[in-house]
Design a protein around this motif. Structure first.
Motif, PDB file in Angstrom:
ATOM      1  N   PHE A  25       0.833  -1.209   0.000  1.00  0.00           N
ATOM      2  CA  PHE A  25       0.000   0.000   0.000  1.00  0.00           C
ATOM      3  C   PHE A  25       0.868   1.259   0.000  1.00  0.00           C
ATOM      4  O   PHE A  25       0.636   2.181  -0.787  1.00  0.00           O
ATOM      5  N   ALA A  36      -5.682   6.745  -2.511  1.00  0.00           N
ATOM      6  CA  ALA A  36      -5.567   5.359  -2.051  1.00  0.00           C
ATOM      7  C   ALA A  36      -5.626   5.332  -0.534  1.00  0.00           C
ATOM      8  O   ALA A  36      -4.962   6.135   0.133  1.00  0.00           O
ATOM      9  N   LEU A  38      -6.035   2.439   2.962  1.00  0.00           N
ATOM     10  CA  LEU A  38      -6.003   1.063   3.451  1.00  0.00           C
ATOM     11  C   LEU A  38      -6.987   0.999   4.607  1.00  0.00           C
ATOM     12  O   LEU A  38      -6.740   1.560   5.674  1.00  0.00           O
ATOM     13  N   ILE A  43      -7.264  -2.435   0.313  1.00  0.00           N
ATOM     14  CA  ILE A  43      -6.789  -1.231  -0.372  1.00  0.00           C
ATOM     15  C   ILE A  43      -7.928  -0.691  -1.229  1.00  0.00           C
ATOM     16  O   ILE A  43      -8.473  -1.398  -2.072  1.00  0.00           O
TER      17      ILE A  43
END
Length: 198
Positions: A25, A36, A38, A43
């Motif tokens: 990640f 993006a 997590l 993800i």
């Protein structure tokens, strides 16, 4: 020693699946404008938000900056590193807005992914995956001890303030339909107007 054995003297313990996922990640190169995160071991890559999403965020920030009893600092892209516990593995999230008292200067000198200590309120405006905002992020923010989580749910035309985190959830919430005011507690101490969110 058998040829299949991988236990070598002096070799570190192999990384866990969670550590491998976190490393993958953190090394992601997302396209410009994409975000993006997590969240609970998954993800999530989101495209740039639509104009209505950004309009709601702008209206909210204007009200908070002008109406709060305490001068607030706000970030629209600050990465938060949230602790592990309960149903939440260690998560890395980017709230739509993160508020902290201006006198703390919490964001100055902070790394790209900072601990949430000192954050007063996080805000999410639903978009592509509203279930993440309604459930997963709520649990992770509560676990991190963030006092207030404001969810602006465009699909349900409702705004909900979650407060009093305990474990991996908030024990109190207040929800109103768009068009009705929502009182924000200290350190904000004003009524948030929601009619412009319609």
């Amino acid at each position: 020693m058998s040829a299949m054995t991988h236990d070598y003297p002096g070799q570190a313990t192999p990384p866990s699946q969670e550590e491998i996922l976190l490393e993958a990640f953190l090394s992601l190169a997302t396209p410009e404008g994409f975000r993006a995160e997590l969240i609970e071991g998954e993800i999530i890559v989101s495209p740039p938000p639509d104009g209505d999403h950004e309009d709601v965020i702008g209206l909210l920030i204007d009200q908070v900056v002008l109406g709060s009893a305490t001068r607030m600092q706000v970030s629209g892209g600050k990465g938060l590193r949230l602790p592990r516990g309960g149903r939440c593995p260690k998560s890395h999230v980017i709230p739509d807005a993160t508020f902290a008292p201006l006198d703390r200067r919490l964001f100055r000198g902070a790394p790209p992914w900072m601990d949430p200590d000192g954050v007063t309120m996080v805000v999410e405006v639903t978009s592509g995956k509203p279930i993440q905002d309604r459930i997963a992020k709520r649990h992770c923010y509560a676990l991190a001890g963030i006092p207030l989580y404001l969810l602006i749910d465009r699909e349900e035309s409702r705004i909900t303030l979650f407060s009093t985190p305990e474990g991996d959830d908030y024990t109190e919430s207040q929800s109103v339909a768009f068009g009705k005011p929502l009182p924000l507690p200290e350190p904000f101490a004003f009524e948030l107007r929601t009619d412009d969110f319609l």
